[in-house]
Design a protein around this motif. Structure first.
Motif, short mmCIF file in Angstrom:
data_model
loop_
_atom_site.label_atom_id
_atom_site.label_comp_id
_atom_site.label_asym_id
_atom_site.label_seq_id
_atom_site.Cartn_x
_atom_site.Cartn_y
_atom_site.Cartn_z
N LYS A 154 0.83 -1.20 0.00
CA LYS A 154 0.00 0.00 0.00
C LYS A 154 0.87 1.25 0.00
O LYS A 154 0.66 2.17 -0.80
N SER A 155 1.86 1.28 0.87
CA SER A 155 2.74 2.43 0.96
C SER A 155 3.54 2.62 -0.33
O SER A 155 3.65 3.75 -0.84
N ASN A 156 4.08 1.54 -0.86
CA ASN A 156 4.88 1.61 -2.08
C ASN A 156 4.03 2.05 -3.28
O ASN A 156 4.45 2.90 -4.07
N ILE A 157 2.85 1.48 -3.41
CA ILE A 157 1.96 1.84 -4.52
C ILE A 157 1.59 3.32 -4.43
O ILE A 157 1.62 4.04 -5.43
N GLU A 175 7.02 0.06 -16.12
CA GLU A 175 6.74 0.47 -14.75
C GLU A 175 5.24 0.45 -14.46
O GLU A 175 4.82 0.07 -13.37
N ARG A 176 4.45 0.83 -15.45
CA ARG A 176 2.99 0.78 -15.27
C ARG A 176 2.54 -0.66 -15.08
O ARG A 176 1.72 -0.96 -14.21
N GLY A 177 3.10 -1.58 -15.86
CA GLY A 177 2.76 -3.00 -15.71
C GLY A 177 3.12 -3.52 -14.33
O GLY A 177 2.34 -4.25 -13.71
N ASP A 178 4.30 -3.14 -13.84
CA ASP A 178 4.71 -3.55 -12.49
C ASP A 178 3.77 -3.00 -11.44
O ASP A 178 3.39 -3.69 -10.48
N LEU A 179 3.38 -1.74 -11.59
CA LEU A 179 2.49 -1.10 -10.63
C LEU A 179 1.10 -1.77 -10.64
O LEU A 179 0.51 -2.01 -9.58
N GLY A 236 -6.22 -8.67 0.45
CA GLY A 236 -7.28 -8.08 1.25
C GLY A 236 -7.28 -6.57 1.28
O GLY A 236 -7.99 -5.97 2.10
N GLY A 237 -6.51 -5.97 0.40
CA GLY A 237 -6.47 -4.51 0.36
C GLY A 237 -7.82 -3.94 -0.03
O GLY A 237 -8.58 -4.54 -0.79
N ASN A 238 -8.10 -2.76 0.52
CA ASN A 238 -9.37 -2.10 0.23
C ASN A 238 -9.23 -1.26 -1.04
O ASN A 238 -8.25 -1.37 -1.76
N GLY A 239 -10.16 -0.42 -1.32
CA GLY A 239 -10.16 0.35 -2.54
C GLY A 239 -9.56 1.74 -2.43
O GLY A 239 -9.72 2.55 -3.33
N HIS A 240 -8.82 2.01 -1.36
CA HIS A 240 -8.27 3.35 -1.17
C HIS A 240 -7.29 3.78 -2.25
O HIS A 240 -7.12 4.97 -2.48
N LEU A 241 -6.66 2.85 -2.92
CA LEU A 241 -5.68 3.19 -3.95
C LEU A 241 -6.27 3.19 -5.36
O LEU A 241 -5.59 3.55 -6.31
N THR A 259 -5.96 7.24 -12.12
CA THR A 259 -5.23 8.40 -12.62
C THR A 259 -3.95 7.97 -13.32
O THR A 259 -3.63 8.44 -14.42
N VAL A 260 -3.19 7.06 -12.71
CA VAL A 260 -1.95 6.56 -13.31
C VAL A 260 -2.25 5.86 -14.64
O VAL A 260 -1.52 6.04 -15.62
#
Length: 71
Positions: free
Chosen positions: A14-17, A34-38, A49-54, A60-61
């Motif tokens: 989460k922090s890295n993304i 880099e976009r593919g990696d992201l 289990g990450g939520n939708g905050h990102l 946008t990216v």
């Protein structure tokens, strides 16, 4: 301990993304690879289990101009 490791990995992703999204948004474009990696990291984040905050940052990216830095 497995759940703790899963939580730690999810938080790290989460922090890295978030940092990478902000960098690319500030730059105004993103490299194709880099976009593919992201995108891959974001998918793994959700599988952990990450939520939708990102999601808004990722949208946008994904709309940024794409360039290829390979020579």
């Amino acid at each position: 301990t497995v759940n703790l490791l899963k939580d730690a990995l999810r938080q790290s992703l989460k922090s890295n993304i978030r940092q990478l999204c902000r960098k690319y948004i500030d730059d105004g474009s993103i490299d194709f690879d880099e976009r593919g990696d992201l995108i891959d990291m974001h998918e793994i984040y959700h599988k952990l289990g990450g939520n939708g905050h990102l999601d808004a940052d990722m949208r946008t990216v994904n709309n940024l101009p794409v360039h290829n830095n390979k020579q």
